[in-house]
Scaffold this active site. Structure first.
Site, mmCIF file in Angstrom:
data_model
loop_
_atom_site.group_PDB
_atom_site.id
_atom_site.type_symbol
_atom_site.label_atom_id
_atom_site.label_comp_id
_atom_site.label_asym_id
_atom_site.label_seq_id
_atom_site.Cartn_x
_atom_site.Cartn_y
_atom_site.Cartn_z
ATOM 1 N N GLU A 79 -27.895 -37.696 -124.048
ATOM 2 C CA GLU A 79 -27.927 -36.438 -124.082
ATOM 3 C C GLU A 79 -27.150 -35.720 -123.096
ATOM 4 O O GLU A 79 -27.088 -34.673 -123.032
ATOM 5 C CB GLU A 79 -29.414 -35.821 -124.101
ATOM 6 C CG GLU A 79 -30.154 -36.157 -122.923
ATOM 7 C CD GLU A 79 -31.769 -35.780 -122.898
ATOM 8 O OE1 GLU A 79 -31.780 -34.556 -123.004
ATOM 9 O OE2 GLU A 79 -32.633 -36.499 -123.042
ATOM 10 N N CYS A 111 -34.490 -37.169 -125.478
ATOM 11 C CA CYS A 111 -34.886 -38.706 -125.013
ATOM 12 C C CYS A 111 -35.097 -39.570 -126.386
ATOM 13 O O CYS A 111 -35.657 -40.706 -125.983
ATOM 14 C CB CYS A 111 -35.783 -38.524 -124.137
ATOM 15 S SG CYS A 111 -35.511 -37.458 -122.451
ATOM 16 N N HIS A 233 -42.261 -43.151 -123.161
ATOM 17 C CA HIS A 233 -41.182 -42.478 -122.758
ATOM 18 C C HIS A 233 -41.553 -42.087 -121.156
ATOM 19 O O HIS A 233 -42.702 -41.221 -121.283
ATOM 20 C CB HIS A 233 -40.528 -41.432 -123.612
ATOM 21 C CG HIS A 233 -39.834 -40.376 -122.778
ATOM 22 N ND1 HIS A 233 -38.730 -40.832 -122.134
ATOM 23 C CD2 HIS A 233 -39.737 -38.983 -122.704
ATOM 24 C CE1 HIS A 233 -38.117 -39.790 -121.724
ATOM 25 N NE2 HIS A 233 -38.935 -38.691 -121.831
HETATM 26 N N1 COA Z 1 -51.067 -35.061 -104.033
HETATM 27 C C1 COA Z 1 -51.234 -35.668 -105.149
HETATM 28 N N2 COA Z 1 -50.870 -35.266 -106.037
HETATM 29 C C2 COA Z 1 -50.323 -33.687 -106.116
HETATM 30 C C3 COA Z 1 -50.363 -33.302 -105.127
HETATM 31 C C4 COA Z 1 -50.725 -33.814 -103.876
HETATM 32 N N3 COA Z 1 -50.564 -33.233 -102.520
HETATM 33 N N4 COA Z 1 -49.823 -31.859 -105.055
HETATM 34 C C5 COA Z 1 -49.772 -31.996 -106.637
HETATM 35 N N5 COA Z 1 -49.903 -33.024 -107.234
HETATM 36 C C6 COA Z 1 -50.227 -33.486 -108.750
HETATM 37 C C7 COA Z 1 -50.800 -32.069 -109.614
HETATM 38 O O1 COA Z 1 -51.899 -32.100 -109.590
HETATM 39 C C8 COA Z 1 -49.881 -32.324 -110.911
HETATM 40 O O2 COA Z 1 -50.786 -33.750 -111.372
HETATM 41 P P1 COA Z 1 -51.360 -33.408 -112.742
HETATM 42 O O3 COA Z 1 -50.130 -33.153 -113.872
HETATM 43 O O4 COA Z 1 -51.827 -34.834 -112.966
HETATM 44 O O5 COA Z 1 -52.286 -32.447 -112.775
HETATM 45 C C9 COA Z 1 -48.592 -33.286 -110.365
HETATM 46 O O6 COA Z 1 -48.845 -33.449 -109.116
HETATM 47 C C10 COA Z 1 -47.469 -32.272 -110.550
HETATM 48 O O7 COA Z 1 -47.733 -31.069 -110.158
HETATM 49 P P2 COA Z 1 -47.364 -29.510 -110.749
HETATM 50 O O8 COA Z 1 -47.747 -28.595 -109.985
HETATM 51 O O9 COA Z 1 -47.665 -29.701 -112.192
HETATM 52 O O10 COA Z 1 -45.753 -29.908 -110.823
HETATM 53 P P3 COA Z 1 -44.828 -28.977 -110.872
HETATM 54 O O11 COA Z 1 -45.053 -27.527 -111.398
HETATM 55 O O12 COA Z 1 -43.713 -29.058 -109.830
HETATM 56 O O13 COA Z 1 -44.066 -29.600 -112.164
HETATM 57 C C11 COA Z 1 -42.857 -31.355 -113.766
HETATM 58 C C12 COA Z 1 -43.730 -30.925 -112.721
HETATM 59 C C13 COA Z 1 -43.034 -32.469 -114.254
HETATM 60 C C14 COA Z 1 -43.378 -30.306 -114.917
HETATM 61 C C15 COA Z 1 -41.474 -30.557 -113.669
HETATM 62 O O14 COA Z 1 -41.060 -31.549 -112.412
HETATM 63 C C16 COA Z 1 -40.624 -30.473 -114.784
HETATM 64 O O15 COA Z 1 -40.512 -29.679 -115.349
HETATM 65 N N6 COA Z 1 -39.973 -31.874 -114.918
HETATM 66 C C17 COA Z 1 -39.066 -31.988 -115.855
HETATM 67 C C18 COA Z 1 -39.542 -31.670 -117.467
HETATM 68 C C19 COA Z 1 -40.428 -32.814 -117.786
HETATM 69 O O16 COA Z 1 -40.287 -34.045 -117.176
HETATM 70 N N7 COA Z 1 -41.301 -32.996 -118.781
HETATM 71 C C20 COA Z 1 -41.862 -33.965 -119.148
HETATM 72 C C21 COA Z 1 -42.255 -34.315 -120.582
HETATM 73 S S1 COA Z 1 -40.651 -34.749 -121.569
#
Ligand code: COA
Length: 390
Positions: A79, A111, A233
């Site tokens: 992609e 993906c 994935h």
């Molecule tokens: N210690 C341990 N874990 C922690 C933490 C800490 N100090 N602070 C946060 N976390 C955890 C949260 O609880 C969460 O866990 P959970 O999902 O099991 O509840 C995780 O870390 C991520 O935290 P979150 O606040 O949801 O992160 P974010 O808002 O920064 O977003 C993604 C994370 C993955 C959504 C973001 O990086 C993203 O958009 N990535 C691209 C898209 C993607 O990968 N999508 C996946 C499907 S294809």
């Protein structure tokens, strides 16, 4: 006739960023990246590596001369391709010296594309049992500096040789798949960075797994206890278990523990490379096969593929007699361990330094990039690829 993965290998660029240091630079608790998201290192591609060279380097490590003569189809899933018209597969076909009497195409669906490529390869081998198909999955995941997706970037490629009587994994016939038009992640042609609704993509991924697993059960009468492991994935390594855990109560405790334990093994390489989009599922499969020592011949492995936008598929394969002898754990460990760490300042500078798009000439220094196949520059809008081995 058995059809499946005869050979499989990966390649990652020689640079990486430590996720603890990225977290500190972004004023985030490091455990969020390393535990919450599950990433320890993030592979970063220098300008001398693009999706074409990463794929060619991955394939170089698995193919011999006899394979190159038998391959009559090269399918490149990506992609983050380098051209809207010409298929990346054509460059790889040339760089590796593959039999000229071959088809070469590129496939796209976020993906999911490499899974579509494997299914197409399977059909091709069913009709042409003597031939072999080279499936390439290569991507450079870019969300942008200081974005929500930054911690889930990465770069790398997986190459797979699909054939009859495969040495590693024979694919089973039945498969379950699903499509729904969802705007969870996309990348308009005018930008090199993905646009993502992270929360929605997580939700859709989980929902798609539940849907295709239900459909697979109806089609096959299978249950979780039939599987030694399920590979997912992995856009980040926590994602697979987020989809699996809600469904585990439908099976017994022994199976639950086995699937969770093997889920850990299936993240090993991904934790150190990050998201490689369409290759991520197959990097996870490699992690499982090369790091879980007690996997047995005849075991059934499930595979869940998800491509935002969105298409999902659940399919399966059986580990073949002697499969361990067809793997390359030492080479893959060496690729990971020999990489060089770059600090956050260097990563940011390199991230913003991209190839010219105005037709001007740029000659690139290979510097310490150890790859045999690399990008030497760009001239008249044409990328200048080099294979040091020929
Ligand atoms: N210690 C341990 N874990 C922690 C933490 C800490 N100090 N602070 C946060 N976390 C955890 C949260 O609880 C969460 O866990 P959970 O999902 O099991 O509840 C995780 O870390 C991520 O935290 P979150 O606040 O949801 O992160 P974010 O808002 O920064 O977003 C993604 C994370 C993955 C959504 C973001 O990086 C993203 O958009 N990535 C691209 C898209 C993607 O990968 N999508 C996946 C499907 S294809």
């Amino acid at each position: 006739m058995k059809i499946g993965i005869d050979k499989i290998g990966f390649y990652a660029p020689h640079l990486y960023v430590d996720m603890n240091k990225l977290a500190i630079a972004r004023d985030v608790e490091p455990a969020k990246f390393t535990i919450g998201i599950g990433q320890e290192e993030m592979a970063f591609a220098p300008m001398t590596q693009d999706t074409v060279t990463l794929a060619a380097n991955a394939a170089l490590n698995i193919l011999d001369e006899a394979d190159k003569q038998k391959i009559d189809f090269v399918i490149f899933g990506t992609e983050t391709g380098i051209d809207s018209s010409k298929a990346s597969a054509v460059y790889v076909h040339d760089l590796l010296g593959i039999n000229p009497d071959a088809r070469s195409i590129e496939m796209k669906q976020a993906c999911y594309a490499a899974t579509a490529a494997i299914q197409m390869a399977k059909g091709h081998i069913a009709l042409n049992p003597e031939s072999k198909v080279l499936v390439l999955a290569s991507d450079i995941a870019r969300y942008g500096l200081r974005t929500g997706g930054e911690a889930t970037q990465g770069a790398g490629a997986v190459a797979m040789l699909i054939s009859a009587d495969p040495k590693i994994l024979a694919l089973e016939e039945k498969s379950a798949y699903h499509t729904s038009d969802v705007m969870d992640f996309w990348r308009p042609t005018y930008t090199d960075k993905a646009i993502v609704d992270g929360k929605l993509s997580n939700e859709q991924y989980i929902e798609f797994f539940a849907k295709v697993w239900e459909q697979y059960k109806v089609k096959t009468d299978a249950s979780f206890s039939d599987f030694e492991a399920i590979c997912f994935h992995l856009p980040y390594t926590k994602m697979g278990q987020k989809a699996l855990k809600p469904l585990l109560p439908e099976t017994d405790e022994v199976t639950q523990n086995r699937l969770l334990e093997n889920n850990e093994a299936s993240k090993t390489y991904n934790k150190r490379i990050g998201n490689i989009y369409t290759g991520s599922l197959y990097l996870s499969l490699l992690s499982l096969l090369e790091t879980k020592e007690d996997l047995e011949e005849g075991a059934r492995i499930g595979l869940f593929s998800y491509g935002s936008g969105a298409v999902g598929e659940f399919f399966s394969g059986i580990l073949q007699p002697g499969f361990k002898g067809a793997l390359q754990p030492t080479r893959h460990k060496e690729i990971l361990d020999s990489r060089k760490e770059i600090d956050v300042a260097e990563y940011e500078e390199r991230f913003n330094n991209t190839l010219p798009t105005d037709g001007s000439t740029l000659e690139l220094e290979k510097e310490d990039d150890p790859s045999s196949i690399y990008l030497a520059g760009i001239k008249d809008h044409m990328r200048q690829y080099v294979n040091d081995n020929r």
